[in-house]
Each structure stands twice: as C-alpha cells, then as structure tokens.
Design an enzyme around this catalytic site. Structure first.
Site: not given
Length: 180
Positions: A7, A66, A138
């Site tokens: 992430d 991502e 996170d």
C-alpha cells in the site's frame, strides 16, 4: 505461493506478506515503512530500500500494489505516484512479477463492497487471516492487496475462492457486510 502486498505512500508505505495454499490463506508478516522528514530523494530511497529488504527477507513469489488514483490535489497525486514507483522498483529489482489493482478492486475482493471503510477492511483482513490483533490501516490495506491478488482480484461474490475460508470461520458476506 507467497505474496507481498504493498500500500504505497510517501510518508507511510504498508506491506503485508501471506502464504497461499489452495483456498487457505496464512499470515506471514506485515508492517509499515516510515520515511524520514527529509527531501524527496531520501524518502524515495527509504521506500526502495525498505521494499528491497522485505523481498530479500521474506522471499515472496509475486507482488501486488495499489494503482494510483487521481486526487483533487495534483501535487499529492504526483508524490504518491513517485512513492509507488520507488516501491515497484524495489519489487522488480527483487525479480518479482507485479500486479496492480485499484482501491475499488481491492475492497470488492476483500470486503465484497467497493466503498468499504478502512475499519471494514481491517475487520475483514483480521478475520480472513485469523489474526489475534487488528493491523493498522496501512498494513491491513497491504495484506488486503495480497489477498486480492491471491484470488485474482475478483469480487467476493464471483470468486468462490474466499467462500470456503469464510465458511470455516462461520462467516459469509451479505450486501457488502460480513455476517456470522
């Protein structure tokens, strides 16, 4: 198969490693890479080195990260893209194939609802991986990214792949919510 989820973020980059065997998911490790308050090059170097270390220490077979979304603030989007690039370089330098998923794909695959909240993501990741404590947002997003990749990034409703894992825990997804 071992999957590393990332992430990306300029200040905090989450990571999560899971093992996948058939429909079984097993937690390996997770955490964050925090960058110092410094110039951009130093921060990007920290992300690259951190990801490279995780790849070396945990030997994942594949990685998922991502995709960047276009934010209201173009400067923030550019900085996030650079942080993401540093992480991808760390993955590629370690010889990993890298898959990319949007936040919508991630939430649909893990929670079953594309507009899921951070708390819903954390809850679902905790349950799917049978964790004793809840990871930070996170790290949870990074673990979710690995879970999403393990199941091909498909939505929970079309995948069947998570259904056995949920059923073992006495859970199912209904209208984007986890019910027991």
């Amino acid at each position: 198969m071992r999957i590393l989820g990332i992430d990306p973020g300029l200040r905090v980059t989450g990571f999560g490693v899971i093992d996948v065997s058939g429909h079984r998911l097993a937690y390996v490790t997770s955490g964050v890479i925090r960058t110092p308050t410094a110039d951009l090059a130093t921060r990007l170097g920290t992300i690259f080195q951190g990801v490279s270390t995780i790849v070396r220490d945990h030997a994942p077979d594949q990685a998922a990260i991502e995709k960047v979304f276009v934010n209201v603030n173009p400067q923030s989007t550019l900085l996030l893209g650079q942080a993401r690039g540093a992480a991808i370089c760390g993955l590629v330098a370690g010889g990993l194939p890298v898959a990319e998923y949007t936040a919508l794909q991630l939430k649909q695959a893990v929670v079953g609802y594309g507009r899921a909240t951070k708390t819903q993501m954390q809850d679902m990741v905790t349950r799917l991986l049978n964790l004793s404590g809840q990871p930070g947002s996170d790290a949870a997003d990074a673990l979710g990214m690995a879970i999403c990749h393990a199941h091909g990034g498909n939505t929970l409703s079309t995948l069947g792949g998570l259904a056995p894992a949920l059923a073992q825990k006495g859970l199912r997804v209904r209208r984007g919510r986890l019910v027991g």
